[in-house]
Design an enzyme around this catalytic site. Structure first.
Site, short mmCIF file in Angstrom:
data_model
loop_
_atom_site.label_atom_id
_atom_site.label_comp_id
_atom_site.label_asym_id
_atom_site.label_seq_id
_atom_site.Cartn_x
_atom_site.Cartn_y
_atom_site.Cartn_z
N GLU A 108 0.83 -1.21 0.00
CA GLU A 108 0.00 0.00 0.00
C GLU A 108 0.87 1.26 0.00
O GLU A 108 0.73 2.15 0.85
CB GLU A 108 -0.97 -0.01 1.18
CG GLU A 108 -2.02 -1.10 1.08
CD GLU A 108 -3.08 -1.05 2.16
OE1 GLU A 108 -4.18 -1.56 1.94
OE2 GLU A 108 -2.80 -0.50 3.25
N GLU B 43 -6.66 -7.32 -1.32
CA GLU B 43 -7.15 -7.28 0.06
C GLU B 43 -8.60 -6.81 0.08
O GLU B 43 -8.99 -5.93 -0.68
CB GLU B 43 -6.33 -6.31 0.93
CG GLU B 43 -4.93 -6.72 1.26
CD GLU B 43 -4.26 -5.73 2.21
OE1 GLU B 43 -5.00 -5.02 2.94
OE2 GLU B 43 -3.03 -5.65 2.20
N TRP C 232 -10.26 0.64 11.55
CA TRP C 232 -9.74 1.99 11.42
C TRP C 232 -10.80 3.04 11.11
O TRP C 232 -10.47 4.21 10.88
CB TRP C 232 -8.64 2.04 10.36
CG TRP C 232 -8.94 1.26 9.12
CD1 TRP C 232 -8.56 -0.03 8.86
CD2 TRP C 232 -9.67 1.70 7.98
NE1 TRP C 232 -9.02 -0.43 7.61
CE2 TRP C 232 -9.70 0.61 7.05
CE3 TRP C 232 -10.31 2.89 7.62
CZ2 TRP C 232 -10.34 0.69 5.81
CZ3 TRP C 232 -10.95 2.97 6.40
CH2 TRP C 232 -10.96 1.89 5.51
#
Length: 678
Positions: free
Chosen positions: A163, A320, A328
């Protein structure tokens, strides 16, 4: 076989990524567990049908516990275990977060924010993309990993970092300042050209030397928009350069395809993936439902369509997603029964040839201990585990879908540069946000049952009957001319307000708005007239609107609807213009959702766009994937009632024949291998 070093060789092109059917996988973090758990994991992975596993994503401190000392024993064991169990490896380079020894020895690698403060270790991505010290150590690690595993038969894919830019895309330290200056000099050549591009005659900002230029840290007033825009471009390019450096090290040792996981999602905007996509061997994306949005399910479809656009229409990999809640967001919602399968097959319907998750086993410690996983804290005697196993079996039955492409005859243009520039500090209305207008236009098409390709400005438009252009504030002359040529040759375009305003330097086009599109649209706007949030107006068509109005004059176009009230009663709000052999629509205001859908319906019907699915409130999705010999119709029912869709063939989720009608229960998905190709 034991892990073994690859022979040093000249860089060779990667072989294409391939897999037997649709891949089913996850991130696996065995360093959080012991060998007894590893053996149990292998058994459960086979039970679930998992066949592609990402490892060593956060492995740096485990395989290089001290500077220059490497310990591959556990990683060797894990790779051999996976290989012995028929599970292919997506091998991470391990560089996504530096180990504590590195930031202790070299605190200068830590990122600096726009207010001049330092961000410290303890989270992840505690490194500056321009740091030469970080790059030196990271690339040394990549060399060791690639050398050791470059020819191992278990490795199906290389996973660079993780990421990239999620937290550290924008850094403002001295290393970045120096790199920014070099980037600017390469872009403009001379200080005079930079001054012209940034309009530095304003506010006495004219530069005389490259050394005078800084990164755009916080100022007492608004910052130079040209500088901020170029800093976004530079920051995306700087991380892309870092990706290339890792990739090139790998390529010296391996011909296995290399990728990294993009973040095409609502809350990440710092990387221009149109520039990144040609550099990866296969496009991969991470996506999580964002419950801070009003409609996270439609945003999932948009993100999947955009990821397919990045892949040039080819299949891509969902690297993912979450089986349930993330950790989060302010409110981390669990998925309802069947939602895991619906989300997964929505990605497959829109081009994914892999369905992977973060992560395999839910962590017991750390920041993500409450992030869902394939194996939850409660273990395998759970509804979640049973759905995980069922999804694996379903993907096996859909194996034939792999390699097919999504069919669409409508497109929507998306631009990261327009997003960066259009959402700048000094703009007509802070309530007009690029992504919000993009989502509004996409949602209208989505609810009409129309499959949409998401494409870049300047893309080939010849295969589309309708092209929608939401709030494309920044556009080059060449890309605007391409859209005009498309319409002149018989295409249909629908453009929304605050489009075509500036060129690539964020310079306003004089002569009236919408600048680059005036001739195409047959209009001239002399003034924007934004509205205060919450104020609603009415059009003579009966439509409701708000947020934005314009003092618009017709210059060949026809008024479709005009304002009844507000600051500009009687002025056109929706126009239509015949241009060459095609038609161009313009929306000078932010229509309410139902009104926007009605205009989109009219434009789509005039363009003869095919809607595969029925109109709905977003609860029904119908998408087709096909190749030269096979066609697969995906029907996804997010609603609470059974639906019926016309189809004939073999339904693959339940493995039954379908004759003329398929019934899809509430919350279910059906995939029909059709009797004839599309």
């Amino acid at each position: 076989m034991n892990a073994r070093a690859a022979v040093q060789n000249e860089a060779a092109p990667a072989v294409p990524f391939s897999h037997d059917g649709l891949a089913y996988g996850c991130d696996y973090n065995p360093e959080q567990w012991g060998p007894d758990t590893w053996a149990e994991d292998m058994r459960l992975m086979r039970e679930a049908g998992v066949d592609l596993v990402a490892i060593n994503i956060f492995g740096w401190s485990h395989i290089e516990p001290r500077p220059g000392e490497y310990d591959f024993a556990n990683l060797d064991t894990i790779i051999e275990l996976l290989h012995a169990n028929g599970i292919r490896v997506n091998l991470g380079t391990g560089t996504s977060s530096p180990p504590p020894w590195l930031t202790t020895l070299h605190p200068e690698i830590l990122p600096e924010t726009e207010d001049g403060s330092i961000r410290y270790p303890g989270g992840r991505q505690a490194w500056c993309p321009s740091s030469p010290v970080f790059r030196e150590h990271a690339l040394a690690l990549v060399e060791k990993v690639a050398e050791r595993y470059g020819r191992h038969p278990a490795i199906a894919l290389w996973h660079v970092s993780n990421e990239l830019g999620c937290h550290n895309a924008l850094c403002y330290d001295e290393d970045t300042t120096a790199a920014f200056r070099r980037w600017l000099e390469a872009r403009y050549g001379t200080i005079a050209a930079l001054n012209a591009a940034w309009g530095t005659s304003f506010w006495s900002q004219q530069y005389g030397e490259w050394a005078e230029i800084l990164t755009p840290r916080l100022t007492l007033s608004s910052r130079n928009p040209g500088q901020v825009l170029d800093f976004h471009r530079f920051s995306s390019d700087e991380l892309l350069d870092y990706y290339r450096r890792e990739r090139d090290v790998i390529r010296r040792h391996s011909i296995v395809p290399v990728t990294t996981n993009f973040m095409v999602t609502a809350h990440i905007r710092n990387l221009d993936y149109w520039q990144w996509a040609p550099e990866v061997d296969v496009v991969a994306n991470d996506h999580y439902l964002d419950h801070r949005l009003g409609d996270p399910v439609t945003e999932l479809s948009f993100a999947a369509d955009l990821t397919r656009g990045l892949a040039g229409g080819d299949p891509w990999l969902l690297m993912e997603q979450a089986t349930g809640a993330v950790n989060w967001q302010p409110h981390n919602l669990a998925k309802e029964p069947g939602e895991l399968t619906r989300n997964s097959l929505t990605h497959v319907a829109r081009g994914a040839d892999a369905v992977c998750f973060f992560q395999w086993r839910a962590s017991l410690q750390g920041s993500e201990k409450f992030h869902s996983a394939l194996v939850p804290h409660a273990g395998t005697d759970t509804a979640l585990w049973r759905e995980v196993v069922d999804l694996g079996a379903t993907l096996d039955r859909l194996a034939g879908v792999a390699g097919t492409r999504v069919t669409a005859d409508a497109a929507i243009i998306f631009s990261w540069e327009a997003w960066w520039a259009g959402d700048g500090e000094s703009r007509p209305s802070q309530s007009v946000e690029y992504l919000g207008q993009m989502h509004a236009a996409y949602t209208a098409l989505h609810r009409l049952g129309i499959t949409v390709d998401v494409i870049a400005p300047g893309a080939d438009l010849s295969g589309y009957r309708l092209v929608v252009v939401p709030t494309l504030y920044l556009v080059t002359d060449a890309d605007a001319a391409g859209l005009a040529d498309y319409v002149a040759n018989g295409g249909h375009a629908l453009i929304t307000f605050f489009s075509g305003i500036v060129d690539e330097d964020d310079r306003v086009r004089p002569g009236g708005y919408p600048g680059a599109f005036r001739e195409l649209l047959g209009i001239r706007v002399e003034e924007f007239s934004p509205l205060l949030p919450g104020r609603k107006l009415n059009l003579d068509s009966g439509a409701g609107t708000g947020l934005w109005t314009e003092r618009l004059h017709l210059d060949g176009a026809t008024a479709v609807a005009s304002y009844l009230d507000g600051p500009l009663p009687g002025f056109p709000a929706i126009t239509r213009n015949d241009f060459g052999r095609g038609t161009a629509w313009y929306l000078a205001t932010a229509l309410d959702p139902d009104a926007l859908r009605a205009v989109m319906r009219t434009a789509a019907q005039a363009a003869r766009v095919t809607a595969l699915g029925p109109e709905s409130d977003g609860t029904i999705e119908v998408v087709r994937r096909a190749d030269a010999t096979h066609s697969y119709l995906f029907v996804i029912n997010h609603g609470h009632s059974e639906i019926e869709i016309a189809a004939s063939g073999r339904e693959l989720v339940t493995d039954v024949a379908v004759d003329r009608i398929v019934r899809v229960p509430a919350g279910a998905v059906r995939v029909i291998r059709e009797d004839t190709a599309a």
